[in-house]
Scaffold this motif. Structure first.
Motif, PDB file in Angstrom:
ATOM      1  N   HIS A   1      39.187  51.335  27.130  1.00 21.93           N
ATOM      2  CA  HIS A   1      39.873  51.428  28.252  1.00 21.93           C
ATOM      3  C   HIS A   1      41.367  50.956  28.030  1.00 21.93           C
ATOM      4  O   HIS A   1      41.722  50.072  27.251  1.00 21.93           O
ATOM      5  N   GLU A   2      42.226  51.325  29.305  1.00 24.33           N
ATOM      6  CA  GLU A   2      43.496  50.676  29.297  1.00 24.33           C
ATOM      7  C   GLU A   2      43.572  50.380  30.923  1.00 24.33           C
ATOM      8  O   GLU A   2      42.940  50.837  31.567  1.00 24.33           O
ATOM      9  N   THR A   3      44.518  49.349  31.158  1.00 23.94           N
ATOM     10  CA  THR A   3      45.045  48.976  32.319  1.00 23.94           C
ATOM     11  C   THR A   3      46.311  49.160  32.804  1.00 23.94           C
ATOM     12  O   THR A   3      47.177  48.938  31.979  1.00 23.94           O
ATOM     13  N   MET A   4      46.456  50.074  33.925  1.00 23.35           N
ATOM     14  CA  MET A   4      48.000  49.995  34.403  1.00 23.35           C
ATOM     15  C   MET A   4      48.156  49.096  35.966  1.00 23.35           C
ATOM     16  O   MET A   4      47.064  49.206  36.417  1.00 23.35           O
ATOM     17  N   LEU A   5      49.106  48.489  35.795  1.00 24.56           N
ATOM     18  CA  LEU A   5      49.482  47.756  36.911  1.00 24.56           C
ATOM     19  C   LEU A   5      50.632  48.288  37.815  1.00 24.56           C
ATOM     20  O   LEU A   5      51.833  48.360  37.449  1.00 24.56           O
ATOM     21  N   ARG A   6      50.383  48.497  38.970  1.00 21.96           N
ATOM     22  CA  ARG A   6      51.115  49.186  40.063  1.00 21.96           C
ATOM     23  C   ARG A   6      51.416  48.177  41.204  1.00 21.96           C
ATOM     24  O   ARG A   6      50.335  48.089  41.957  1.00 21.96           O
ATOM     25  N   THR A   7      52.274  47.693  41.432  1.00 27.13           N
ATOM     26  CA  THR A   7      52.820  46.844  42.705  1.00 27.13           C
ATOM     27  C   THR A   7      53.057  47.718  43.835  1.00 27.13           C
ATOM     28  O   THR A   7      53.709  48.836  43.567  1.00 27.13           O
ATOM     29  N   TRP A   8      53.036  47.173  44.995  1.00 25.32           N
ATOM     30  CA  TRP A   8      53.313  47.554  46.231  1.00 25.32           C
ATOM     31  C   TRP A   8      54.687  47.226  46.955  1.00 25.32           C
ATOM     32  O   TRP A   8      54.855  45.877  46.891  1.00 25.32           O
ATOM     33  N   HIS A   9      55.349  47.819  47.543  1.00 27.52           N
ATOM     34  CA  HIS A   9      56.769  47.584  48.392  1.00 27.52           C
ATOM     35  C   HIS A   9      56.069  47.198  49.642  1.00 27.52           C
ATOM     36  O   HIS A   9      55.549  47.979  50.514  1.00 27.52           O
ATOM     37  N   LEU A  10      56.220  46.116  50.292  1.00 27.50           N
ATOM     38  CA  LEU A  10      55.604  45.584  51.533  1.00 27.50           C
ATOM     39  C   LEU A  10      57.106  45.250  52.593  1.00 27.50           C
ATOM     40  O   LEU A  10      57.612  44.055  52.176  1.00 27.50           O
ATOM     41  N   ASP A  11      57.150  45.933  53.535  1.00 29.63           N
ATOM     42  CA  ASP A  11      58.374  45.431  54.440  1.00 29.63           C
ATOM     43  C   ASP A  11      58.181  46.201  55.773  1.00 29.63           C
ATOM     44  O   ASP A  11      58.402  47.448  56.087  1.00 29.63           O
ATOM     45  N   GLY A  12      57.342  45.638  56.629  1.00 28.03           N
ATOM     46  CA  GLY A  12      57.176  46.085  58.019  1.00 28.03           C
ATOM     47  C   GLY A  12      56.303  47.179  57.955  1.00 28.03           C
ATOM     48  O   GLY A  12      55.071  47.144  57.050  1.00 28.03           O
ATOM     49  N   LEU A  13      56.591  48.408  58.292  1.00 29.50           N
ATOM     50  CA  LEU A  13      55.713  49.451  58.364  1.00 29.50           C
ATOM     51  C   LEU A  13      56.007  50.264  57.095  1.00 29.50           C
ATOM     52  O   LEU A  13      55.334  51.264  56.817  1.00 29.50           O
ATOM     53  N   ALA A  14      57.122  50.235  56.496  1.00 28.49           N
ATOM     54  CA  ALA A  14      57.301  50.687  55.197  1.00 28.49           C
ATOM     55  C   ALA A  14      56.553  50.028  54.077  1.00 28.49           C
ATOM     56  O   ALA A  14      56.818  49.188  53.117  1.00 28.49           O
ATOM     57  N   VAL A  15      55.232  50.556  54.084  1.00 27.43           N
ATOM     58  CA  VAL A  15      54.386  50.139  52.884  1.00 27.43           C
ATOM     59  C   VAL A  15      53.851  51.211  51.892  1.00 27.43           C
ATOM     60  O   VAL A  15      53.472  52.211  52.445  1.00 27.43           O
ATOM     61  N   ARG A  16      54.340  51.115  50.844  1.00 27.64           N
ATOM     62  CA  ARG A  16      54.469  52.255  49.718  1.00 27.64           C
ATOM     63  C   ARG A  16      54.334  51.464  48.351  1.00 27.64           C
ATOM     64  O   ARG A  16      54.774  50.488  48.013  1.00 27.64           O
ATOM     65  N   PRO A  17      53.872  52.407  47.519  1.00 22.61           N
ATOM     66  CA  PRO A  17      53.696  51.922  45.878  1.00 22.61           C
ATOM     67  C   PRO A  17      55.188  51.778  45.606  1.00 22.61           C
ATOM     68  O   PRO A  17      56.043  52.430  46.053  1.00 22.61           O
ATOM     69  N   ASP A  18      55.565  50.676  44.868  1.00 17.58           N
ATOM     70  CA  ASP A  18      57.013  50.557  44.124  1.00 17.58           C
ATOM     71  C   ASP A  18      57.225  51.708  43.217  1.00 17.58           C
ATOM     72  O   ASP A  18      56.112  52.458  42.555  1.00 17.58           O
ATOM     73  N   HIS A  19      58.414  51.958  42.818  1.00 13.84           N
ATOM     74  CA  HIS A  19      58.853  52.905  41.976  1.00 13.84           C
ATOM     75  C   HIS A  19      58.463  52.893  40.762  1.00 13.84           C
ATOM     76  O   HIS A  19      58.591  53.859  39.787  1.00 13.84           O
ATOM     77  N   ARG A  20      58.502  51.501  40.147  1.00 12.51           N
ATOM     78  CA  ARG A  20      58.365  51.298  38.919  1.00 12.51           C
ATOM     79  C   ARG A  20      56.864  50.568  38.709  1.00 12.51           C
ATOM     80  O   ARG A  20      56.516  49.970  39.525  1.00 12.51           O
TER      81      ARG A  20
END
Length: 355
Positions: A251-270
């Motif tokens: 298997h491989e593991t990919m790490l995706r962080t998230w942008h947290l700013d009030g109601l602007a909650v989404r995956p980071d672009h990188r």
């Protein structure tokens, strides 16, 4: 074959679990700290009495931090503030001196879990690289465990020893590094069936198959970290052909962080995407063959043309840095990293001598 026993270089003086004195309490000279500015940019420094950290935004004096509590905010002479924390293992690995590319923290964590590294385990590792994975393995086996690491390059060995001692603040009593080819040297060090876990990070791990089969105890786990699909396939087929291990899993593991700013909650672009594959298998008892698993899916049969084109079937195929498009580390860069790692290790080991 040459080895370095960590416990021989310095007598253990701190009390408590190894490395604990570097992780808690007031900040001390010789310890590394992470300074984060208001833009979230981290910088790591080693505290020294009378030391200064110079940036284009001003000068921060180390004496303001030595003896202070972790987690404070401190301002430099120009009024710019920094958050002060000790670097976590993830932070240390990504900021430490390096020759070879380090095993990323997301993969080190998976290796410890997949290999089921436990306190007191006897573990074999190759190659050492810059020592990032070694630190995680040593934390997992604890002071009662043993980690024997094998590395071909003497300069990489120096970098790894420096980084490990800088992180723990002292030599680890259960760690030894041997210089040479793992498949040859391990048979002179480890008794047959005496090793609990084997972790390999190398270009052609199948070259060590017979050695792993000899030293690994029945039920023991073998985990290999490889970068490319060709390596993954070759290793899986070699393990199957050996008839000494369970069906390999990968298997491989990919790490995706998230942008947290009030109601602007989404995956980071990188994100930290592909770094490597983990392939694991367990050693069977002697004279036993693997269980033949029933597969529901249709088994595909490769054509003769496909087989001829596959590197695993080419006896003249060379598995090296050039053919696998990996970065070759120059001796000059490795020596520079080794000198820096030894410097921060010496500073870390002075923490208790100053008290």
């Amino acid at each position: 074959m040459t080895s370095s026993t960590s416990g021989e270089s310095q007598a253990r003086t701190p009390t408590g679990p190894i490395g604990a004195h570097m992780r808690s309490g007031p900040l001390r000279a010789g310890q590394r700290v992470q300074l984060t500015d208001r833009k979230g940019r981290p910088s790591t420094i080693t505290l020294q009495p009378g030391g200064e950290w110079h940036t284009h935004q001003g000068v921060l004096r180390h004496d303001l931090l030595i003896g202070a509590s972790e987690g404070i905010l401190v301002a430099n002479d120009a009024g710019h503030e920094y958050q002060v924390l000790r670097p976590l293992l993830n932070d240390f690995v990504l900021s430490m001196p390096r020759g070879a590319t380090v095993v990323y923290p997301k993969d080190s964590a998976q290796i410890v879990q997949v290999a089921d590294i436990f306190p007191g385990a006897r573990v074999v590792e190759a190659g050492v690289g810059s020592g990032a994975l070694s630190i995680s393995l040593l934390r997992a086996v604890g002071e009662s465990g043993v980690l024997h690491s094998y590395e071909r390059r003497a300069d990489f060995k120096e970098i790894a020893v420096g980084n490990v001692e800088a992180f723990f603040g002292e030599p680890h009593p259960g760690w030894e590094v041997y210089l040479g080819d793992m498949q040859e040297e391990v048979l002179t060090v480890e008794a047959p069936g005496s090793v609990d876990r084997v972790v390999l990070d190398m270009l052609a791990p199948w070259e060590c198959l017979d050695a792993v089969k000899t030293v690994l105890a029945p039920g023991g786990v073998w985990v290999s970290y490889v970068a490319s699909v060709t390596q993954l396939s070759r290793l899986a087929e070699e393990i199957r052909a050996s008839q000494g291990f369970t069906e390999p899993e990968a298997h491989e593991t990919m790490l995706r962080t998230w942008h947290l700013d009030g109601l602007a909650v989404r995956p980071d672009h990188r994100m930290v995407a592909h770094t490597g594959f983990l392939l694991s298998a367990r050693r069977l008892a002697d004279d036993q063959t693997p269980l033949q698993l029933k597969k529901r899916e249709k088994v595909s049969v490769a054509s003769e043309e496909d087989r001829a084109a596959w590197p695993a079937n080419d006896p003249e195929a060379v598995w090296d840095e050039a053919s696998l498009k990996t970065r070759t580390v120059s001796g000059k860069k490795a020596r520079k990293a080794a000198a820096y790692s030894q410097k921060i290790a010496a500073q870390a080991k002075e923490v208790f001598t100053r008290e």
